[in-house]
Scaffold this motif. Structure first.
Motif, PDB file in Angstrom:
ATOM      1  N   ASP A  45       0.836  -1.197   0.000  1.00 32.56           N
ATOM      2  CA  ASP A  45       0.000   0.000   0.000  1.00 32.56           C
ATOM      3  C   ASP A  45       0.868   1.243   0.000  1.00 32.56           C
ATOM      4  OD1 ASP A  45      -2.410  -1.472   0.164  1.00 32.56           O
ATOM      5  OD2 ASP A  45      -2.167  -1.660   2.339  1.00 32.56           O
ATOM      6  N   ASN A  46       0.337   2.300  -0.580  1.00 35.93           N
ATOM      7  CA  ASN A  46       0.980   3.617  -0.552  1.00 35.93           C
ATOM      8  C   ASN A  46       2.397   3.605  -1.102  1.00 35.93           C
ATOM      9  OD1 ASN A  46      -1.346   4.683   0.708  1.00 35.93           O
ATOM     10  ND2 ASN A  46      -0.595   3.962   2.688  1.00 35.93           N
ATOM     11  N   VAL A  47       2.594   2.918  -2.216  1.00 38.66           N
ATOM     12  CA  VAL A  47       3.893   2.950  -2.880  1.00 38.66           C
ATOM     13  C   VAL A  47       3.727   3.543  -4.268  1.00 38.66           C
ATOM     14  CG1 VAL A  47       4.905   1.018  -1.616  1.00 38.66           C
ATOM     15  CG2 VAL A  47       3.664   0.570  -3.733  1.00 38.66           C
ATOM     16  N   GLU A  48       4.725   4.268  -4.695  1.00 35.81           N
ATOM     17  CA  GLU A  48       4.709   4.844  -6.030  1.00 35.81           C
ATOM     18  C   GLU A  48       5.266   3.804  -6.995  1.00 35.81           C
ATOM     19  OE1 GLU A  48       6.786   8.526  -8.409  1.00 35.81           O
ATOM     20  OE2 GLU A  48       6.390   8.762  -6.258  1.00 35.81           O
ATOM     21  N   THR A  49       4.436   3.363  -7.927  1.00 34.46           N
ATOM     22  CA  THR A  49       4.849   2.277  -8.814  1.00 34.46           C
ATOM     23  C   THR A  49       5.437   2.808 -10.120  1.00 34.46           C
ATOM     24  OG1 THR A  49       2.664   2.089  -9.851  1.00 34.46           O
ATOM     25  CG2 THR A  49       3.080   0.745  -7.881  1.00 34.46           C
ATOM     26  N   ILE A  50       6.249   1.964 -10.712  1.00 36.46           N
ATOM     27  CA  ILE A  50       6.785   2.205 -12.053  1.00 36.46           C
ATOM     28  C   ILE A  50       6.506   0.967 -12.886  1.00 36.46           C
ATOM     29  CG2 ILE A  50       8.615   3.767 -11.284  1.00 36.46           C
ATOM     30  CD1 ILE A  50      10.600   1.381 -11.672  1.00 36.46           C
TER      31      ILE A  50
END
Length: 180
Positions: A45-50
């Motif tokens: 949760d609450n992670v910036e994905t690439i």
């Protein structure tokens, strides 16, 4: 009495359905769950994905339609793993959803890549570094151990929120592979 040992193939020596059926079943339409897939951030949760996309090319610069790519990353906070076969996408590309790793001990952020494909008895190992980490890339000991004219084969180019990392098995753009 003399006995002879029976030699069997190891998983590294088997090609074809073994990969699809045993390692990426859902991706290839088998009716049971994959243990792991290309979405490396499931449950976070609450992670910036690439997104990392790419194509594996053979020595004739043709896309390889039966490669299997594994990504491993550990930045001290997140330990992530993903697997994808290149044979189900129209362009024979691979796609991973992950997070960009953090720098550890001053190293440039990177992701380990393990490549399995036909014609190889052992897998190939390389790394993905990131073009937008130029300052850390310039001081990274492992990246600087690579000939200057070949470093670019380890660096994923940023395209918006995504990165493109192509793997060339042979030829003028051959990716740097590491001996482990």
């Amino acid at each position: 009495m003399k006995t002879s040992a029976v030699k069997k193939q190891t998983p590294s020596q088997t090609i074809g359905p073994y990969f699809a059926y045993g390692l990426t079943p859902q991706q290839y339409g088998y009716d049971f769950d994959s243990w792991v897939d290309h979405d490396m951030v499931k449950g976070l949760d609450n992670v910036e994905t690439i997104t990392i996309t790419g194509t594996v090319y053979d020595g004739n610069a043709q896309p390889v339609d039966d490669a299997m790519i594994e990504l491993w990353q550990d930045d001290g906070v997140h330990k992530l793993f993903g697997r994808y076969g290149s044979g189900t996408d129209e362009g024979n590309t691979f796609t991973f959803k992950t997070i960009k790793p953090k720098s550890v001990n001053g190293q440039a952020p990177f992701i380990h890549v393990i490549l399995f494909m036909r014609g190889q008895l052992l897998h190939s190992y390389t790394r993905i570094y990131f073009a937008d980490e130029q300052q850390l890339n310039e001081t990274d000991a492992n990246l600087n151990a690579v000939d200057t004219d070949r470093k670019h084969t380890l660096i994923a180019e940023k395209k918006g929120d995504s990165y493109v990392f192509n793997i060339h098995m042979q030829g003028p753009n051959e990716t740097v592979f590491f001996e482990i």
